[in-house]
Scaffold this active site. Structure first.
Site, short mmCIF file in Angstrom:
data_model
loop_
_atom_site.label_atom_id
_atom_site.label_comp_id
_atom_site.label_asym_id
_atom_site.label_seq_id
_atom_site.Cartn_x
_atom_site.Cartn_y
_atom_site.Cartn_z
N ARG A 1 -7.42 5.98 -6.11
CA ARG A 1 -7.09 7.39 -6.33
C ARG A 1 -7.40 7.81 -7.77
O ARG A 1 -8.00 8.86 -8.02
CB ARG A 1 -5.63 7.64 -5.99
CG ARG A 1 -5.29 7.29 -4.56
CD ARG A 1 -3.80 7.20 -4.29
NE ARG A 1 -3.16 8.49 -4.31
CZ ARG A 1 -1.85 8.67 -4.15
NH1 ARG A 1 -1.06 7.62 -3.98
NH2 ARG A 1 -1.33 9.88 -4.16
N ILE B 1 0.86 -1.17 0.00
CA ILE B 1 0.00 0.00 0.00
C ILE B 1 0.90 1.22 0.00
O ILE B 1 2.06 1.17 0.41
CB ILE B 1 -0.96 0.01 1.21
CG1 ILE B 1 -0.20 -0.09 2.54
CG2 ILE B 1 -1.97 -1.11 1.10
CD1 ILE B 1 -1.11 -0.04 3.77
N ASP B 2 0.37 2.33 -0.49
CA ASP B 2 1.17 3.54 -0.64
C ASP B 2 1.67 4.05 0.71
O ASP B 2 1.09 3.76 1.76
CB ASP B 2 0.36 4.65 -1.31
CG ASP B 2 0.01 4.32 -2.75
OD1 ASP B 2 0.73 3.51 -3.36
OD2 ASP B 2 -0.98 4.89 -3.26
N LYS B 3 2.70 4.85 0.64
CA LYS B 3 3.30 5.43 1.85
C LYS B 3 2.26 6.13 2.72
O LYS B 3 2.21 5.92 3.94
CB LYS B 3 4.39 6.43 1.45
CG LYS B 3 4.95 7.25 2.61
CD LYS B 3 5.93 8.30 2.12
CE LYS B 3 6.40 9.18 3.28
NZ LYS B 3 7.33 10.25 2.82
#
Length: 353
Positions: free
Chosen positions: A266, A163-165
């Site tokens: 997103r 998962i993204d930062k």
């Protein structure tokens, strides 16, 4: 720069090498296939261990004769079997000592001999990469394993997904090669259960819906992913959503991913005009809905200060245990920054009709 900016690793980016004796080649991967491994094409098998690569790059490496099984170069359609000795050779040396154990606190919600489930905080990069060689979740996990006497190579086993930062929430880590292979196949076959919570700009017209559209790199802004409805670019992607609460100018939604593309939530919500709240990369960090009044603008800035990242949280995670075959299911509560933003919106609407 952020972890997701560098999705293309150096692994498997070799050009064809014509040296008959293989001079100038370096071993980037060496492993013995687990005794429980089912027959699987070598290109799919290697994707498990280098998820940021692609089958095309693996095929190129096979054609170059640089994927070796039991001492013999193989083609990309070779099927690995238990006990096979696999090596990948590239024309440049691998990075050394990339993953260094670091004593970084992490929230472990489940652990046994095969899997580890972590509730990741927003702001933590998942895996070392360009610009983020330490301080990552993997560095923290390496320390946890070392502290508990577990010897494992996290560059070969470990991450099943990412998962993204700036996304918070649940992530599963495999503790051995068999668990990694088994879990990776569940993700590939879309048999895991994952729900995300997101705040998006605007008041969605429907209480539930589905967003469809191929997702690929934006052709002008390479920092973004874009949606291509005609399928001319990108990969097939489907996001199902359900409205949980409305805040007039912002909506709290629950998202179920039918596919797992980079920046899927997103990109999909930006595509339908409801960008994630405070998602700077996708222009969600400016007031996209609401009143053009100083009081409202100040309120939005106050919420941004409370929630200084894109509003996305990996709320649930379910999968079948690779050894016991029991279904495991985990829930992560809403993180404090998103909860504080919800309360501020509720108070604002109560005070402003």
């Amino acid at each position: 720069m952020k972890e997701e900016d560098f999705l293309e690793e150096e692994f498997l980016e070799s050009e064809q090498n014509n040296d008959e004796e293989g001079e100038g080649l370096y071993e980037h991967l060496h492993l013995i296939v687990d005794k429980k491994q089912e027959p699987l094409r070598i290109d799919k098998f290697l994707l498990i261990f280098r998820q940021n690569s692609s089958r095309n790059k693996i095929s190129q490496t096979c054609r170059a004769g640089n994927v070796i099984v039991n001492g013999v170069p193989v083609k990309q359609n070779y099927r690995v079997k238990p006990g096979d000795e696999v090596s990948v050779l590239l024309t440049r040396p691998p990075r050394e000592n990339v993953i260094v154990p670091q004593d970084i606190p992490i929230n472990i919600v489940y652990e046994d001999d095969d899997v580890l489930v972590v509730d990741k905080e927003a702001g933590m990069v998942v895996h070392p990469g360009f610009g983020n060689w330490d301080g990552t979740l993997v560095n923290a996990v390496a320390h946890h394993f070392e502290k508990n006497g577990l010897k494992t190579d996290l560059d070969r086993v470990g991450l099943v997904h990412r998962i993204d930062k700036d996304t918070s929430g649940l992530i599963v880590i495999a503790k051995n090669e068999y668990a990694l292979s088994h879990l990776a196949k569940q993700f590939f076959d879309r048999k895991t259960k994952r729900l995300y919570w997101a705040f998006v700009w605007g008041n969605l017209a429907d209480d539930a819906g589905t967003i469809r559209g191929h997702i690929g790199r934006h052709q002008k802004n390479r920092m973004q992913m874009a949606v291509y409805e005609d399928g001319s670019h990108g990969k097939h992607a489907v996001t199902h959503y359900k409205v949980l609460e409305r805040f007039r100018y912002m909506t709290w939604v629950e998202c179920k991913l039918e596919t797992g593309r980079t920046h899927q939530i997103r990109a999909h919500f930006k595509h339908i005009g409801h960008t994630l709240f405070n998602d700077e990369r996708y222009e969600g960090h400016i007031p996209l809905r609401g009143q053009n009044l100083p009081k409202y603008k100040q309120f939005i800035q106050n919420v941004f200060d409370i929630l200084p990242r894109h509003a996305l949280h990996a709320h649930t995670l379910g999968f079948v245990h690779p050894v016991t075959k029991k279904r495991l299911y985990f829930e992560s509560p809403m993180p404090s920054d998103m909860q504080a933003a919800v309360e501020k919106w509720r108070n604002y609407l109560a005070s402003n009709g």
